[in-house]
Motif scaffolding. Structure first.
Motif, PDB file in Angstrom:
ATOM      1  N   TYR A 144      -6.340  36.427   5.641  1.00  0.00           N
ATOM      2  CA  TYR A 144      -6.572  36.144   4.223  1.00  0.00           C
ATOM      3  C   TYR A 144      -5.327  35.531   3.588  1.00  0.00           C
ATOM      4  CZ  TYR A 144     -10.652  39.284   4.589  1.00  0.00           C
ATOM      5  OH  TYR A 144     -11.834  39.877   4.939  1.00  0.00           O
ATOM      6  N   PRO A 145      -5.491  34.705   2.537  1.00  0.00           N
ATOM      7  CA  PRO A 145      -4.316  34.223   1.796  1.00  0.00           C
ATOM      8  C   PRO A 145      -3.469  35.395   1.317  1.00  0.00           C
ATOM      9  CG  PRO A 145      -6.308  33.088   1.095  1.00  0.00           C
ATOM     10  CD  PRO A 145      -6.752  34.205   1.997  1.00  0.00           C
ATOM     11  N   GLU A 146      -2.159  35.210   1.302  1.00  0.00           N
ATOM     12  CA  GLU A 146      -1.240  36.320   1.022  1.00  0.00           C
ATOM     13  C   GLU A 146      -1.510  37.043  -0.297  1.00  0.00           C
ATOM     14  OE1 GLU A 146       3.538  36.826   0.418  1.00  0.00           O
ATOM     15  OE2 GLU A 146       2.825  35.607   2.082  1.00  0.00           O
ATOM     16  N   PRO A 147      -1.757  36.336  -1.408  1.00  0.00           N
ATOM     17  CA  PRO A 147      -2.001  37.093  -2.651  1.00  0.00           C
ATOM     18  C   PRO A 147      -3.219  38.005  -2.548  1.00  0.00           C
ATOM     19  CG  PRO A 147      -1.592  34.776  -3.124  1.00  0.00           C
ATOM     20  CD  PRO A 147      -1.773  34.890  -1.642  1.00  0.00           C
ATOM     21  N   LEU A 148      -4.264  37.543  -1.871  1.00  0.00           N
ATOM     22  CA  LEU A 148      -5.465  38.360  -1.716  1.00  0.00           C
ATOM     23  C   LEU A 148      -5.212  39.531  -0.782  1.00  0.00           C
ATOM     24  CD1 LEU A 148      -8.456  38.940  -2.162  1.00  0.00           C
ATOM     25  CD2 LEU A 148      -8.968  37.334  -0.316  1.00  0.00           C
ATOM     26  N   ALA A 149      -4.569  39.275   0.344  1.00  0.00           N
ATOM     27  CA  ALA A 149      -4.267  40.352   1.288  1.00  0.00           C
ATOM     28  C   ALA A 149      -3.419  41.430   0.624  1.00  0.00           C
ATOM     29  CB  ALA A 149      -3.564  39.791   2.517  1.00  0.00           C
ATOM     30  N   ASP A 150      -2.426  41.013  -0.165  1.00  0.00           N
ATOM     31  CA  ASP A 150      -1.571  41.981  -0.858  1.00  0.00           C
ATOM     32  C   ASP A 150      -2.384  42.798  -1.862  1.00  0.00           C
ATOM     33  OD1 ASP A 150       0.580  41.038   0.563  1.00  0.00           O
ATOM     34  OD2 ASP A 150       1.387  39.825  -1.081  1.00  0.00           O
ATOM     35  N   VAL A 187     -14.981  43.024   0.878  1.00  0.00           N
ATOM     36  CA  VAL A 187     -14.594  41.665   1.276  1.00  0.00           C
ATOM     37  C   VAL A 187     -14.582  41.636   2.802  1.00  0.00           C
ATOM     38  CG1 VAL A 187     -12.839  39.855   1.104  1.00  0.00           C
ATOM     39  CG2 VAL A 187     -13.183  41.446  -0.800  1.00  0.00           C
ATOM     40  N   ALA A 188     -15.665  41.123   3.393  1.00  0.00           N
ATOM     41  CA  ALA A 188     -15.857  41.244   4.838  1.00  0.00           C
ATOM     42  C   ALA A 188     -15.379  40.031   5.623  1.00  0.00           C
ATOM     43  CB  ALA A 188     -17.337  41.495   5.141  1.00  0.00           C
ATOM     44  N   GLY A 189     -15.062  38.919   4.938  1.00  0.00           N
ATOM     45  CA  GLY A 189     -14.585  37.748   5.663  1.00  0.00           C
ATOM     46  C   GLY A 189     -15.013  36.454   5.002  1.00  0.00           C
ATOM     47  N   ASP A 190     -14.797  35.321   5.735  1.00  0.00           N
ATOM     48  CA  ASP A 190     -15.143  33.976   5.251  1.00  0.00           C
ATOM     49  C   ASP A 190     -14.527  33.706   3.878  1.00  0.00           C
ATOM     50  OD1 ASP A 190     -16.627  33.716   7.556  1.00  0.00           O
ATOM     51  OD2 ASP A 190     -18.532  34.240   6.593  1.00  0.00           O
ATOM     52  N   VAL A 191     -13.268  34.082   3.706  1.00  0.00           N
ATOM     53  CA  VAL A 191     -12.586  33.932   2.416  1.00  0.00           C
ATOM     54  C   VAL A 191     -12.211  32.476   2.183  1.00  0.00           C
ATOM     55  CG1 VAL A 191     -10.493  34.510   1.134  1.00  0.00           C
ATOM     56  CG2 VAL A 191     -11.722  36.289   2.407  1.00  0.00           C
ATOM     57  N   VAL A 192     -12.507  31.982   0.989  1.00  0.00           N
ATOM     58  CA  VAL A 192     -12.156  30.621   0.593  1.00  0.00           C
ATOM     59  C   VAL A 192     -11.515  30.669  -0.789  1.00  0.00           C
ATOM     60  CG1 VAL A 192     -13.008  28.309   0.036  1.00  0.00           C
ATOM     61  CG2 VAL A 192     -14.039  29.605   1.926  1.00  0.00           C
ATOM     62  N   SER A 193     -10.360  30.036  -0.953  1.00  0.00           N
ATOM     63  CA  SER A 193      -9.718  29.954  -2.259  1.00  0.00           C
ATOM     64  C   SER A 193     -10.425  28.895  -3.101  1.00  0.00           C
ATOM     65  CB  SER A 193      -8.242  29.592  -2.095  1.00  0.00           C
ATOM     66  OG  SER A 193      -7.636  29.397  -3.360  1.00  0.00           O
ATOM     67  N   THR A 194     -10.792  29.257  -4.329  1.00  0.00           N
ATOM     68  CA  THR A 194     -11.487  28.318  -5.223  1.00  0.00           C
ATOM     69  C   THR A 194     -10.658  27.980  -6.458  1.00  0.00           C
ATOM     70  OG1 THR A 194     -12.626  30.164  -6.324  1.00  0.00           O
ATOM     71  CG2 THR A 194     -13.748  29.109  -4.464  1.00  0.00           C
ATOM     72  N   GLY A 195      -9.420  28.390  -6.474  1.00  0.00           N
ATOM     73  CA  GLY A 195      -8.549  28.151  -7.609  1.00  0.00           C
ATOM     74  C   GLY A 195      -7.429  29.165  -7.602  1.00  0.00           C
ATOM     75  N   THR A 196      -6.576  29.130  -8.603  1.00  0.00           N
ATOM     76  CA  THR A 196      -5.464  30.073  -8.675  1.00  0.00           C
ATOM     77  C   THR A 196      -5.981  31.495  -8.795  1.00  0.00           C
ATOM     78  OG1 THR A 196      -4.106  28.406  -9.776  1.00  0.00           O
ATOM     79  CG2 THR A 196      -3.365  30.695  -9.910  1.00  0.00           C
ATOM     80  N   ASN A 197      -5.696  32.307  -7.780  1.00  0.00           N
ATOM     81  CA  ASN A 197      -6.084  33.720  -7.747  1.00  0.00           C
ATOM     82  C   ASN A 197      -7.595  33.928  -7.857  1.00  0.00           C
ATOM     83  OD1 ASN A 197      -3.449  34.597  -7.434  1.00  0.00           O
ATOM     84  ND2 ASN A 197      -3.116  34.868  -9.630  1.00  0.00           N
ATOM     85  N   ARG A 198      -8.368  32.968  -7.340  1.00  0.00           N
ATOM     86  CA  ARG A 198      -9.828  33.092  -7.320  1.00  0.00           C
ATOM     87  C   ARG A 198     -10.327  32.765  -5.913  1.00  0.00           C
ATOM     88  NH1 ARG A 198     -11.681  33.533 -12.511  1.00  0.00           N
ATOM     89  NH2 ARG A 198     -13.819  33.233 -11.803  1.00  0.00           N
ATOM     90  N   PHE A 199     -11.296  33.570  -5.425  1.00  0.00           N
ATOM     91  CA  PHE A 199     -11.754  33.431  -4.044  1.00  0.00           C
ATOM     92  C   PHE A 199     -13.256  33.688  -3.962  1.00  0.00           C
ATOM     93  CE2 PHE A 199      -7.474  35.098  -4.249  1.00  0.00           C
ATOM     94  CZ  PHE A 199      -6.763  34.277  -3.401  1.00  0.00           C
ATOM     95  N   THR A 200     -13.888  33.095  -2.955  1.00  0.00           N
ATOM     96  CA  THR A 200     -15.237  33.496  -2.554  1.00  0.00           C
ATOM     97  C   THR A 200     -15.128  34.188  -1.203  1.00  0.00           C
ATOM     98  OG1 THR A 200     -15.687  31.374  -1.472  1.00  0.00           O
ATOM     99  CG2 THR A 200     -16.319  31.600  -3.807  1.00  0.00           C
ATOM    100  N   PHE A 201     -16.125  34.988  -0.863  1.00  0.00           N
ATOM    101  CA  PHE A 201     -16.071  35.745   0.387  1.00  0.00           C
ATOM    102  C   PHE A 201     -17.478  36.166   0.817  1.00  0.00           C
ATOM    103  CE2 PHE A 201     -15.743  38.810  -3.045  1.00  0.00           C
ATOM    104  CZ  PHE A 201     -16.570  39.845  -2.652  1.00  0.00           C
ATOM    105  N   ARG A 202     -17.578  36.599   2.066  1.00  0.00           N
ATOM    106  CA  ARG A 202     -18.812  37.192   2.590  1.00  0.00           C
ATOM    107  C   ARG A 202     -18.762  38.693   2.323  1.00  0.00           C
ATOM    108  NH1 ARG A 202     -18.949  39.360   7.511  1.00  0.00           N
ATOM    109  NH2 ARG A 202     -17.249  37.974   8.189  1.00  0.00           N
ATOM    110  N   PRO A 203     -19.707  39.234   1.541  1.00  0.00           N
ATOM    111  CA  PRO A 203     -19.634  40.650   1.169  1.00  0.00           C
ATOM    112  C   PRO A 203     -20.350  41.571   2.162  1.00  0.00           C
ATOM    113  CG  PRO A 203     -21.365  39.590  -0.088  1.00  0.00           C
ATOM    114  CD  PRO A 203     -20.754  38.520   0.791  1.00  0.00           C
TER     115      PRO A 203
END
Length: 239
Positions: free
Chosen positions: A24-30, A125-141
């Motif tokens: 995952y991108p670092e901000p999300l993982a943190d 947040v089960a995977g397939d994470v995609v960044s859609t903007g600053t501090n915004r993400f989509t994911f497979r739930p």
């Protein structure tokens, strides 16, 4: 019924499989690592506003009290003033021994686990994470692991945003379009939104609100349900 089970699953937030967050991108993982598992001897106090469709009630929880005495009805002043749709919710809160036996049959709050952002919540947040903007993400739930959850999982998508302070601000799980999880049922709409915030002195973010809206047709009947939980005046005491 699927619509009741979905709302209960949303509140309990129990995920069976821990996700691998290393990609995952670092901000999300943190942010997803900002969890805390409260010890059994710790207890909570808070006010909870429950709204189901157009009916609402306010209750106070005090985890320092014995089982069966932890919940106090604030508004309305007595059970006689509760709307019919909330009577079962209030009774379930006051019957802790029946919680496991009736799991999945109604709305329930797992008060012993409290409001902390937990590893189970992070595992939504089960995977397939995609960044859609600053501090915004989509994911497979992933909301769970039983048969009904499996039937709905592939139709869901997730959105997550981070607060400026770095913690998870909001998780949204929803169905982008109508779908049929079973031959005899159609889900016309589904959305779950969970909000979090930090309180000074607490070791992790806490859940401040959770809402679920679902519109389903099953057994030749169409049913709609909107459920919202809001938490305030939160206190946490740890020995």
């Amino acid at each position: 019924m699927i619509f009741v089970k979905a709302a209960a699953a949303a509140v309990l937030l129990a995920s069976a499989v821990h996700a691998d967050m290393t990609s995952y991108p670092e901000p999300l993982a943190d942010a997803l690592a900002m969890t805390y598992e409260a010890p059994e001897e710790a207890h909570w106090r808070y006010v909870m506003q429950v709204t189901m469709n157009d009916a609402s009630m306010q209750v106070r929880f005090d985890g320092s009290q014995p089982d069966g005495e932890q919940w106090q009805l604030v508004a309305p002043a007595s059970e006689d003033g509760l709307a019919d749709i909330l009577v079962d919710v209030w009774q379930d809160l006051n019957q802790p021994d029946a919680e496991d036996e009736n799991a999945g049959d109604g709305i329930s709050i797992n008060a012993t686990e409290g409001l902390f952002f937990s590893s189970d919540t992070a595992d939504v947040v089960a995977g397939d994470v995609v960044s859609t903007g600053t501090n915004r993400f989509t994911f497979r739930p992933d909301l769970g692991s039983d048969e009904e959850d499996d039937a709905m999982r592939s139709f869901m998508t997730g959105e997550l945003s981070l607060a400026p302070a770095g913690h998870v601000d909001q998780i949204r799980v929803f169905a982008p379009e109508s779908f049929k999880p079973h031959v005899a049922a159609r889900v016309h709409a589904f959305e779950m939104v969970i909000r979090f915030d930090r309180i000074e002195g607490l070791p992790a973010p806490i859940m401040t609100s959770l809402s679920t809206e679902i519109d389903i047709s099953a057994m030749f009947q169409r049913q709609q349900q909107a459920v919202r939980f809001e938490f305030s005046d939160v206190e946490y005491v740890e020995p």
